[in-house]
Design an enzyme around this catalytic site. Sequence first.
Site, PDB file in Angstrom:
ATOM      1  N   VAL A  32       1.767  -1.903  -6.543  1.00 48.44           N
ATOM      2  CA  VAL A  32       3.209  -1.713  -6.715  1.00 48.44           C
ATOM      3  C   VAL A  32       3.501  -1.104  -8.077  1.00 48.44           C
ATOM      4  O   VAL A  32       4.310  -0.179  -8.206  1.00 48.44           O
ATOM      5  CB  VAL A  32       3.964  -3.048  -6.545  1.00 48.44           C
ATOM      6  CG1 VAL A  32       5.448  -2.872  -6.829  1.00 48.44           C
ATOM      7  CG2 VAL A  32       3.762  -3.587  -5.133  1.00 48.44           C
ATOM      8  N   ASP A  33       2.853  -1.612  -9.109  1.00 50.21           N
ATOM      9  CA  ASP A  33       3.032  -1.040 -10.445  1.00 50.21           C
ATOM     10  C   ASP A  33       2.669   0.439 -10.462  1.00 50.21           C
ATOM     11  O   ASP A  33       3.409   1.272 -10.999  1.00 50.21           O
ATOM     12  CB  ASP A  33       2.156  -1.778 -11.454  1.00 50.21           C
ATOM     13  CG  ASP A  33       2.828  -3.003 -12.047  1.00 50.21           C
ATOM     14  OD1 ASP A  33       4.058  -3.119 -11.918  1.00 50.21           O
ATOM     15  OD2 ASP A  33       2.120  -3.846 -12.617  1.00 50.21           O
ATOM     16  N   ALA A  34       1.508   0.768  -9.917  1.00 50.22           N
ATOM     17  CA  ALA A  34       1.049   2.156  -9.943  1.00 50.22           C
ATOM     18  C   ALA A  34       2.003   3.066  -9.183  1.00 50.22           C
ATOM     19  O   ALA A  34       2.373   4.150  -9.662  1.00 50.22           O
ATOM     20  CB  ALA A  34      -0.360   2.245  -9.362  1.00 50.22           C
TER      21      ALA A  34
ATOM     22  N   ASP B 177       3.996  -7.155 -10.609  1.00 45.64           N
ATOM     23  CA  ASP B 177       3.383  -6.591  -9.406  1.00 45.64           C
ATOM     24  C   ASP B 177       3.028  -7.661  -8.378  1.00 45.64           C
ATOM     25  O   ASP B 177       3.379  -7.549  -7.197  1.00 45.64           O
ATOM     26  CB  ASP B 177       2.127  -5.801  -9.805  1.00 45.64           C
ATOM     27  CG  ASP B 177       1.391  -5.219  -8.618  1.00 45.64           C
ATOM     28  OD1 ASP B 177       1.507  -4.009  -8.384  1.00 45.64           O
ATOM     29  OD2 ASP B 177       0.678  -5.965  -7.909  1.00 45.64           O
TER      30      ASP B 177
ATOM     31  N   GLY C 213       5.242   3.497 -11.099  1.00 44.06           N
ATOM     32  CA  GLY C 213       5.111   4.399 -12.237  1.00 44.06           C
ATOM     33  C   GLY C 213       5.282   5.851 -11.839  1.00 44.06           C
ATOM     34  O   GLY C 213       5.974   6.626 -12.517  1.00 44.06           O
TER      35      GLY C 213
END
Length: 390
Positions: A175-177, A147, A180
């Site tokens: 970014v990760d969230a 991220d 996902g």
Amino acid sequence: MIATVTDRRPMAGMRVLDLTSNVAGPLAGQVLVDLGAEVIKIEPPAGEAGRNIRSTIPGQEDLRPYFLPHHRGKKSVVLDLRNADDVDRLLALADTADVFVQGFRPGVLDRLGLGPDALRRRNPGLVYASLSAFSGHGEQHRRPGIDALIQAESGLLTGLTRADGAPSLPAPTVVDASSGHVLAQAILAALLGRERHGEGDVVEVALYDVAVSLQAPHVTRQLHTAPEHAHLTETGRASLAVAPSGPFRAADGWLMLFAYVPKHWNLLVEALDRPTLRTDPRFAEQVERARHPVELAAALEEALAGHTVAEWVEILTAAGVMASPARSWSSVIRSAAFVEAGLAVTVGEGERTELAVRTPARYRGFTPAGVTPTPRLGEHTDEVLGAVQA
């Protein structure tokens, strides 16, 4: 592999193999758990990376804040993919799955015979989803990334600098969230395609692509801007016609205020009881307000000085204007918005009682699953592999 079920959750009876780690992939799996899928977490003997990221706050050393929110209701199976027998076990398990989602570096699973072509030859209905840092077919696609690196590479740190000029990295893994949720959406779209057309698909999501898409208005503006004017991006929102927007001083601190839409601007002027703001040529039009940000901030802060942040939030919210304090996490979990939304969920009982943040979508037709605690490493290995071998 769709079973006949009476459960109204849309993925009830489906099996997902989750070979991802950290945040983005596990979050996608958590969404699928809540939609009713059986999500089997395939972990190496030492556990996935997120299990080993622990809190450093005294008294919380056993808390795993990256792992806990994204593994409710999953099953944990330990397989060592360096072992040929465990690769065979995973192949057999993939034959029973509806979705196979993985976050290995490009090419790693192909070399093990676990790539999309190999698995879909055995199981044509399989949706094979891959999560990577970068997309494409060249050197960039093979780059590792997390991220924080993607935020830097994609431009998300534009305008976020410390006093010494060094880039400032936000604490949330935005970014990760986001990735996902995009990954979960893509998997669901592929399953819908299977339902309509009778065949699985291969899905690919890259963190970098998601990060750029989060900035589409700003990147679009830059695509239409000569390179020598790249400095326009340095002030972020201030280089768009969205004034007033952001922090303004009130009597006791900073008020976050957003009234750039003409309707909201007029409501703000009325709430502040400053009719001259409406007739001032510097502020009369949306674009003009953006061209005079310093003068606009001075005029607003003069008016805001008469009340505290809390008082202004109450006054402006009642008037239909968007306003908020800049809350800390400790303030957030006690706020009316957080409590009324019921965002904290409790799962498990006794020594395995856990608090986590639920996934955001709500449904009238069913209650999201994921009501059992995060699995212990390898807790379901014998159960799951024994059933496959039987």
